[in-house]
Each structure stands twice: as C-alpha cells, then as structure tokens.
Design a protein around this motif. Structure first.
Motif, PDB file in Angstrom:
ATOM      1  N   LEU A  41     -17.820 -82.886  41.678  1.00  0.00           N
ATOM      2  CA  LEU A  41     -17.205 -83.589  40.542  1.00  0.00           C
ATOM      3  C   LEU A  41     -15.863 -84.213  40.907  1.00  0.00           C
ATOM      4  CD1 LEU A  41     -18.004 -81.083  37.657  1.00  0.00           C
ATOM      5  CD2 LEU A  41     -19.185 -83.217  38.211  1.00  0.00           C
ATOM      6  N   GLY A  42     -15.433 -84.010  42.112  1.00  0.00           N
ATOM      7  CA  GLY A  42     -14.184 -84.625  42.540  1.00  0.00           C
ATOM      8  C   GLY A  42     -12.971 -84.029  41.859  1.00  0.00           C
ATOM      9  N   LEU A  43     -11.952 -84.841  41.722  1.00  0.00           N
ATOM     10  CA  LEU A  43     -10.702 -84.426  41.088  1.00  0.00           C
ATOM     11  C   LEU A  43     -10.696 -84.965  39.667  1.00  0.00           C
ATOM     12  CD1 LEU A  43      -8.525 -85.464  44.107  1.00  0.00           C
ATOM     13  CD2 LEU A  43      -8.557 -83.131  43.212  1.00  0.00           C
ATOM     14  N   ARG A  44     -10.570 -84.103  38.698  1.00  0.00           N
ATOM     15  CA  ARG A  44     -10.543 -84.548  37.303  1.00  0.00           C
ATOM     16  C   ARG A  44      -9.180 -84.247  36.682  1.00  0.00           C
ATOM     17  NH1 ARG A  44     -15.593 -81.931  34.458  1.00  0.00           N
ATOM     18  NH2 ARG A  44     -14.990 -80.173  35.791  1.00  0.00           N
ATOM     19  N   LEU A  45      -8.622 -85.238  36.037  1.00  0.00           N
ATOM     20  CA  LEU A  45      -7.283 -85.145  35.471  1.00  0.00           C
ATOM     21  C   LEU A  45      -7.303 -84.317  34.189  1.00  0.00           C
ATOM     22  CD1 LEU A  45      -4.306 -86.142  35.597  1.00  0.00           C
ATOM     23  CD2 LEU A  45      -5.058 -88.131  34.254  1.00  0.00           C
ATOM     24  N   ILE A  46      -6.443 -83.320  34.127  1.00  0.00           N
ATOM     25  CA  ILE A  46      -6.377 -82.449  32.946  1.00  0.00           C
ATOM     26  C   ILE A  46      -5.288 -82.956  31.990  1.00  0.00           C
ATOM     27  CG2 ILE A  46      -6.093 -80.087  32.114  1.00  0.00           C
ATOM     28  CD1 ILE A  46      -6.739 -79.137  34.973  1.00  0.00           C
ATOM     29  N   HIS A  47      -4.073 -82.985  32.478  1.00  0.00           N
ATOM     30  CA  HIS A  47      -2.919 -83.483  31.722  1.00  0.00           C
ATOM     31  C   HIS A  47      -1.971 -84.175  32.689  1.00  0.00           C
ATOM     32  CE1 HIS A  47      -3.535 -81.676  27.735  1.00  0.00           C
ATOM     33  NE2 HIS A  47      -3.890 -80.552  28.336  1.00  0.00           N
ATOM     34  N   TYR A  48      -1.116 -85.008  32.133  1.00  0.00           N
ATOM     35  CA  TYR A  48      -0.110 -85.665  32.949  1.00  0.00           C
ATOM     36  C   TYR A  48       1.175 -85.796  32.146  1.00  0.00           C
ATOM     37  CZ  TYR A  48      -1.285 -89.840  30.246  1.00  0.00           C
ATOM     38  OH  TYR A  48      -1.493 -90.714  29.223  1.00  0.00           O
ATOM     39  N   SER A  49       2.245 -86.155  32.856  1.00  0.00           N
ATOM     40  CA  SER A  49       3.543 -86.342  32.203  1.00  0.00           C
ATOM     41  C   SER A  49       4.251 -87.507  32.870  1.00  0.00           C
ATOM     42  CB  SER A  49       4.389 -85.065  32.327  1.00  0.00           C
ATOM     43  OG  SER A  49       5.725 -85.299  31.910  1.00  0.00           O
ATOM     44  N   ASN A  50       4.658 -88.481  32.085  1.00  0.00           N
ATOM     45  CA  ASN A  50       5.365 -89.643  32.624  1.00  0.00           C
ATOM     46  C   ASN A  50       6.812 -89.314  32.976  1.00  0.00           C
ATOM     47  OD1 ASN A  50       3.146 -91.304  32.304  1.00  0.00           O
ATOM     48  ND2 ASN A  50       3.737 -91.929  30.254  1.00  0.00           N
ATOM     49  N   THR A  51       7.411 -88.438  32.179  1.00  0.00           N
ATOM     50  CA  THR A  51       8.810 -88.067  32.384  1.00  0.00           C
ATOM     51  C   THR A  51       9.073 -86.790  31.603  1.00  0.00           C
ATOM     52  OG1 THR A  51      11.096 -88.896  32.295  1.00  0.00           O
ATOM     53  CG2 THR A  51       9.669 -89.399  30.435  1.00  0.00           C
ATOM     54  N   ALA A  52      10.191 -86.174  31.867  1.00  0.00           N
ATOM     55  CA  ALA A  52      10.523 -84.935  31.166  1.00  0.00           C
ATOM     56  C   ALA A  52      10.507 -85.164  29.657  1.00  0.00           C
ATOM     57  CB  ALA A  52      11.893 -84.434  31.613  1.00  0.00           C
ATOM     58  N   GLY A  53       9.858 -84.250  28.941  1.00  0.00           N
ATOM     59  CA  GLY A  53       9.783 -84.332  27.490  1.00  0.00           C
ATOM     60  C   GLY A  53       8.541 -85.005  26.954  1.00  0.00           C
ATOM     61  N   THR A  54       7.736 -85.612  27.832  1.00  0.00           N
ATOM     62  CA  THR A  54       6.512 -86.282  27.391  1.00  0.00           C
ATOM     63  C   THR A  54       5.318 -85.781  28.186  1.00  0.00           C
ATOM     64  OG1 THR A  54       6.612 -88.130  28.946  1.00  0.00           O
ATOM     65  CG2 THR A  54       7.832 -88.366  26.889  1.00  0.00           C
ATOM     66  N   THR A  55       4.172 -85.656  27.507  1.00  0.00           N
ATOM     67  CA  THR A  55       2.937 -85.275  28.175  1.00  0.00           C
ATOM     68  C   THR A  55       1.788 -86.088  27.588  1.00  0.00           C
ATOM     69  OG1 THR A  55       2.442 -83.480  26.618  1.00  0.00           O
ATOM     70  CG2 THR A  55       3.729 -82.905  28.579  1.00  0.00           C
ATOM     71  N   GLY A  56       0.681 -86.150  28.333  1.00  0.00           N
ATOM     72  CA  GLY A  56      -0.483 -86.875  27.874  1.00  0.00           C
ATOM     73  C   GLY A  56      -1.760 -86.183  28.300  1.00  0.00           C
ATOM     74  N   LYS A  57      -2.833 -86.460  27.580  1.00  0.00           N
ATOM     75  CA  LYS A  57      -4.125 -85.850  27.890  1.00  0.00           C
ATOM     76  C   LYS A  57      -4.871 -86.672  28.921  1.00  0.00           C
ATOM     77  CE  LYS A  57      -4.779 -83.647  23.386  1.00  0.00           C
ATOM     78  NZ  LYS A  57      -5.662 -83.519  22.198  1.00  0.00           N
ATOM     79  N   GLY A  58      -5.521 -85.966  29.838  1.00  0.00           N
ATOM     80  CA  GLY A  58      -6.339 -86.619  30.838  1.00  0.00           C
ATOM     81  C   GLY A  58      -7.800 -86.633  30.447  1.00  0.00           C
ATOM     82  N   GLU A  59      -8.674 -86.491  31.443  1.00  0.00           N
ATOM     83  CA  GLU A  59     -10.126 -86.562  31.227  1.00  0.00           C
ATOM     84  C   GLU A  59     -10.682 -85.274  30.626  1.00  0.00           C
ATOM     85  OE1 GLU A  59     -12.084 -88.572  34.911  1.00  0.00           O
ATOM     86  OE2 GLU A  59     -10.334 -87.455  35.598  1.00  0.00           O
ATOM     87  N   VAL A  60     -10.124 -84.134  31.019  1.00  0.00           N
ATOM     88  CA  VAL A  60     -10.678 -82.842  30.600  1.00  0.00           C
ATOM     89  C   VAL A  60      -9.574 -81.913  30.088  1.00  0.00           C
ATOM     90  CG1 VAL A  60     -12.742 -82.899  32.062  1.00  0.00           C
ATOM     91  CG2 VAL A  60     -10.579 -82.139  33.042  1.00  0.00           C
ATOM     92  N   PRO A  61      -8.921 -82.245  28.976  1.00  0.00           N
ATOM     93  CA  PRO A  61      -7.774 -81.465  28.513  1.00  0.00           C
ATOM     94  C   PRO A  61      -8.094 -80.207  27.709  1.00  0.00           C
ATOM     95  CG  PRO A  61      -8.159 -83.306  27.039  1.00  0.00           C
ATOM     96  CD  PRO A  61      -9.172 -83.423  28.152  1.00  0.00           C
ATOM     97  N   ASP A  62      -9.336 -80.098  27.210  1.00  0.00           N
ATOM     98  CA  ASP A  62      -9.665 -78.997  26.297  1.00  0.00           C
ATOM     99  C   ASP A  62      -9.530 -77.639  26.983  1.00  0.00           C
ATOM    100  OD1 ASP A  62     -12.338 -80.843  24.623  1.00  0.00           O
ATOM    101  OD2 ASP A  62     -10.157 -80.911  24.418  1.00  0.00           O
ATOM    102  N   GLY A  63      -8.824 -76.729  26.279  1.00  0.00           N
ATOM    103  CA  GLY A  63      -8.628 -75.379  26.805  1.00  0.00           C
ATOM    104  C   GLY A  63      -7.369 -75.224  27.632  1.00  0.00           C
ATOM    105  N   TYR A  64      -6.638 -76.326  27.812  1.00  0.00           N
ATOM    106  CA  TYR A  64      -5.419 -76.328  28.617  1.00  0.00           C
ATOM    107  C   TYR A  64      -4.251 -76.918  27.818  1.00  0.00           C
ATOM    108  CZ  TYR A  64      -8.888 -76.226  32.409  1.00  0.00           C
ATOM    109  OH  TYR A  64      -9.947 -75.927  33.224  1.00  0.00           O
ATOM    110  N   SER A  65      -3.054 -76.439  28.118  1.00  0.00           N
ATOM    111  CA  SER A  65      -1.855 -77.046  27.552  1.00  0.00           C
ATOM    112  C   SER A  65      -0.788 -77.118  28.633  1.00  0.00           C
ATOM    113  CB  SER A  65      -1.330 -76.241  26.349  1.00  0.00           C
ATOM    114  OG  SER A  65      -0.932 -74.946  26.758  1.00  0.00           O
ATOM    115  N   VAL A  66       0.130 -78.063  28.481  1.00  0.00           N
ATOM    116  CA  VAL A  66       1.216 -78.240  29.433  1.00  0.00           C
ATOM    117  C   VAL A  66       2.519 -78.447  28.682  1.00  0.00           C
ATOM    118  CG1 VAL A  66      -0.182 -79.205  31.325  1.00  0.00           C
ATOM    119  CG2 VAL A  66       0.775 -80.724  29.564  1.00  0.00           C
ATOM    120  N   SER A  67       3.603 -78.301  29.397  1.00  0.00           N
ATOM    121  CA  SER A  67       4.925 -78.610  28.872  1.00  0.00           C
ATOM    122  C   SER A  67       5.750 -79.220  29.998  1.00  0.00           C
ATOM    123  CB  SER A  67       5.611 -77.349  28.327  1.00  0.00           C
ATOM    124  OG  SER A  67       5.799 -76.400  29.363  1.00  0.00           O
ATOM    125  N   ARG A  68       6.749 -79.992  29.635  1.00  0.00           N
ATOM    126  CA  ARG A  68       7.618 -80.614  30.652  1.00  0.00           C
ATOM    127  C   ARG A  68       9.052 -80.569  30.118  1.00  0.00           C
ATOM    128  NH1 ARG A  68       7.145 -85.137  34.236  1.00  0.00           N
ATOM    129  NH2 ARG A  68       8.667 -84.674  35.902  1.00  0.00           N
TER     130      ARG A  68
END
Lengths: 112, 109
Positions: A41-68
């Motif tokens: 399945l290769g590399l699948r993006l879960i979450h990302y963050s453009n800069t401190a204080g912001t986050t975004g959902k990737g391809e497979v975000p369910d069940g995961y959370s992030v903070s920056r």
C-alpha cells in the motif's frame, strides 16, 4: 539531535490502549507529516501540519489525532488502538516550499 | 487520490536499464521521487516542476509531462546499490504530499 527523531523505535500494544508516537525535528522546518506504511500500500498520509498551530487530515486520518504546539514537535496519538493500526509509522518534515521531505527512521507498531 | 505507479516490481541484472512510471488522475504541478532501501526510511531523490523538465542524479534521471499528468524515472546501467522501493509523490493541496504504492526494484549481480 540531527534531523528527525522518532520514539519509540518499536512497540507492542494491546488493543484498546492509548499510545502516542513522538516526533521531533531540529531543522526548523515549518511542515511536518505522519505516514503509515503497509506492505503493498506504499506510504499513506495520516495527518500533516503546515506550521505550528495548524494541522490537516491526510488520506487515512480516522483513529489518529495530532497536535503541533511548536515548530519542533509533532506527536501522533492513537486514542484506542485497533489491530488494523499495526504498521510502520514515519514522521517527516519539509521547508515551507515542500521541496523535499526528510524522514525519521520510523516506529514499528504492533497492536495485538 | 494516490498516484499510480507501474510496474509494481522489476528484477534486473546489474548494468541493465529500467523505467518506472507514475501517473495521476489529477493535474500535476510537481512530482517527487524517493527511494527506500529495505528496513530504512525513504530518501529524497529529486523533484520535477511544471515545464516538462528532466533532471538527473548520477545515472538516475526523470521526466515530467504535466499535460499527460505523468512522470517517468529512468535508471541507466543499474548498480546493485539501486535496489530498493521507489515512490513517486504528488501534492493534493498545500503540503499534502501523497505517494504512489511503490515499485520494488531488485538488481542481481
């Protein structure tokens, strides 16, 4: 620290438990990412963050959370682990222009 | 949506050439290529931007045709050290880099 540090290197976790994977970078990169890698399945993006204080959902975000909370740290939390979350997790960072991603060495997580 | 890579796997003898293709159903503005050796993290090879440019990295080069929404990676006179899994990546929005499923390259002596 040089580059990206992930911890732990590997972990066996009982289903239903909470787990936080740690990621720290010292390159002052604005963008950070979490990927999971599964065979075929290769590399699948879960979450990302453009800069401190912001986050975004990737391809497979369910069940995961992030903070920056700051530039250097980007932890990934599994609130209640399930066996399908067994995978190798890679954290990565890049400059604001996204010219290249620098990856950590990965965390191998097994959920039983 | 993930870009699609082909072939899924390639087996070569040292010195032979290989081509790995990457295509997308969405408009492409750039394409990234990475290589991952077994048990290691992916490593950046090159990025190609709009304009149909080609780039080279030792005997590894790549082309990008944004009209066809395709990129190809060329490995010339392959060396044992080229073995690994190759991934192409494309942006699906700002900082949302999505990878293909990978092409496993095996180089035999």
């Amino acid at each position: 620290i040089a580059g990206i540090t992930q911890a732990p290197t590997s972990q066996i976790l009982a289903a239903g438990r909470r787990m936080t994977l740690r990621c720290t970078q010292d390159m002052r990169h604005n963008a950070m990412y979490w990927y999971r890698q599964d065979l075929g399945l290769g590399l699948r993006l879960i979450h990302y963050s453009n800069t401190a204080g912001t986050t975004g959902k990737g391809e497979v975000p369910d069940g995961y959370s992030v903070s920056r909370a700051n530039t250097d740290d980007f932890p990934l939390t599994l609130a209640s682990a399930v066996p399908s979350q067994t995978s190798v997790y890679f954290c990565a960072s890049s400059d604001s222009w996204g010219r290249s991603l620098h990856f950590g060495n990965g965390t191998r997580l097994t959920v039983t | 949506q993930q870009p699609v890579q082909s072939p899924q796997a390639v087996i070569l003898r040292e010195g032979e050439d290989a081509v790995i293709n990457c295509s997308s159903s969405k408009a492409l503005y750039s394409v990234h290529w990475y290589r991952q050796k077994h048990g290691e993290a992916p490593v950046f090879l090159m990025i190609l931007l709009k304009g149909g440019e080609q780039k080279g990295h030792d005997k590894i080069s790549a082309s990008f045709n944004e009209k066809k929404q395709q990129s190809s990676l060329y490995l010339t006179a392959s060396q044992l050290s080229y073995s690994g899994t190759y991934f192409c990546g494309t942006y699906q929005g700002a900082q949302k880099l999505v990878f293909g499923q990978g092409t496993r390259l095996t180089i035999n002596p």
